[in-house]
Design a protein around this motif. Structure first.
Motif, PDB file in Angstrom:
ATOM      1  N   PRO A  59       0.813  -1.227   0.000  1.00  9.50           N
ATOM      2  CA  PRO A  59       0.000   0.000   0.000  1.00  9.50           C
ATOM      3  C   PRO A  59       0.844   1.274   0.000  1.00  9.50           C
ATOM      4  O   PRO A  59       0.453   2.280  -0.584  1.00  9.50           O
ATOM      5  CB  PRO A  59      -0.816  -0.103   1.284  1.00  9.50           C
ATOM      6  CG  PRO A  59      -0.846  -1.540   1.608  1.00  9.50           C
ATOM      7  CD  PRO A  59       0.439  -2.099   1.105  1.00  9.50           C
ATOM      8  N   ALA A  60       1.990   1.234   0.610  1.00 12.03           N
ATOM      9  CA  ALA A  60       2.844   2.419   0.647  1.00 12.03           C
ATOM     10  C   ALA A  60       3.486   2.675  -0.703  1.00 12.03           C
ATOM     11  O   ALA A  60       3.805   3.819  -1.036  1.00 12.03           O
ATOM     12  CB  ALA A  60       3.926   2.248   1.709  1.00 12.03           C
ATOM     13  N   MET A  61       3.677   1.631  -1.504  1.00 17.10           N
ATOM     14  CA  MET A  61       4.317   1.804  -2.802  1.00 17.10           C
ATOM     15  C   MET A  61       3.328   2.093  -3.918  1.00 17.10           C
ATOM     16  O   MET A  61       3.715   2.466  -5.011  1.00 17.10           O
ATOM     17  CB  MET A  61       5.124   0.548  -3.161  1.00 17.10           C
ATOM     18  CG  MET A  61       6.311   0.344  -2.263  1.00 17.10           C
ATOM     19  SD  MET A  61       7.412  -0.963  -2.804  1.00 17.10           S
ATOM     20  CE  MET A  61       6.357  -2.366  -2.894  1.00 17.10           C
ATOM     21  N   SER A  62       2.035   1.906  -3.666  1.00 15.27           N
ATOM     22  CA  SER A  62       1.060   2.149  -4.721  1.00 15.27           C
ATOM     23  C   SER A  62       0.925   3.647  -4.951  1.00 15.27           C
ATOM     24  O   SER A  62       0.931   4.450  -4.020  1.00 15.27           O
ATOM     25  CB  SER A  62      -0.291   1.552  -4.350  1.00 15.27           C
ATOM     26  OG  SER A  62      -0.838   2.235  -3.246  1.00 15.27           O
ATOM     27  N   ALA A  63       0.802   4.014  -6.206  1.00 13.12           N
ATOM     28  CA  ALA A  63       0.692   5.426  -6.565  1.00 13.12           C
ATOM     29  C   ALA A  63      -0.773   5.760  -6.803  1.00 13.12           C
ATOM     30  O   ALA A  63      -1.409   5.232  -7.708  1.00 13.12           O
ATOM     31  CB  ALA A  63       1.509   5.715  -7.816  1.00 13.12           C
ATOM     32  N   ASP A  64      -1.312   6.654  -5.973  1.00  8.22           N
ATOM     33  CA  ASP A  64      -2.681   7.123  -6.173  1.00  8.22           C
ATOM     34  C   ASP A  64      -2.653   8.276  -7.165  1.00  8.22           C
ATOM     35  O   ASP A  64      -2.106   9.338  -6.887  1.00  8.22           O
ATOM     36  CB  ASP A  64      -3.288   7.605  -4.858  1.00  8.22           C
ATOM     37  CG  ASP A  64      -3.972   6.493  -4.102  1.00  8.22           C
ATOM     38  OD1 ASP A  64      -4.214   5.436  -4.722  1.00  8.22           O
ATOM     39  OD2 ASP A  64      -4.266   6.676  -2.919  1.00  8.22           O
TER      40      ASP A  64
END
Length: 79
Positions: A59-64
């Motif tokens: 989740p920390a690496m996903s780009a919103d």
């Protein structure tokens, strides 16, 4: 380069393939039950740590791309 003309006195190297030892190595000891359980626990701990770090890190690496919450100040609303 230079080549030696005299024979090399290492005839024992050619005979090394024919040499057989009459001394057998001792048989391997079987691992006890506690050693096997310890190995499994260490392996399970390593796998669980890698899986947990992946689970928590994705989740920390996903780009919103689209922001879910935009901040608006009172001055921009015209009050």
């Amino acid at each position: 380069m230079f080549r030696r003309r005299e024979p090399v006195p290492f005839a024992f190297i050619a005979e090394a393939d024919k040499f057989r030892s009459n001394v057998a190595p001792p048989p391997r000891q079987r691992a006890s039950a506690s050693e096997l359980v310890g190995r499994w626990l260490i392996g399970l701990t390593v796998v669980a740590g890698l899986g947990g770090s992946l689970f928590l890190g994705l989740p920390a690496m996903s780009a919103d791309i689209s922001p879910t919450h935009t901040q608006q100040s009172d001055a921009s609303q015209g009050r």
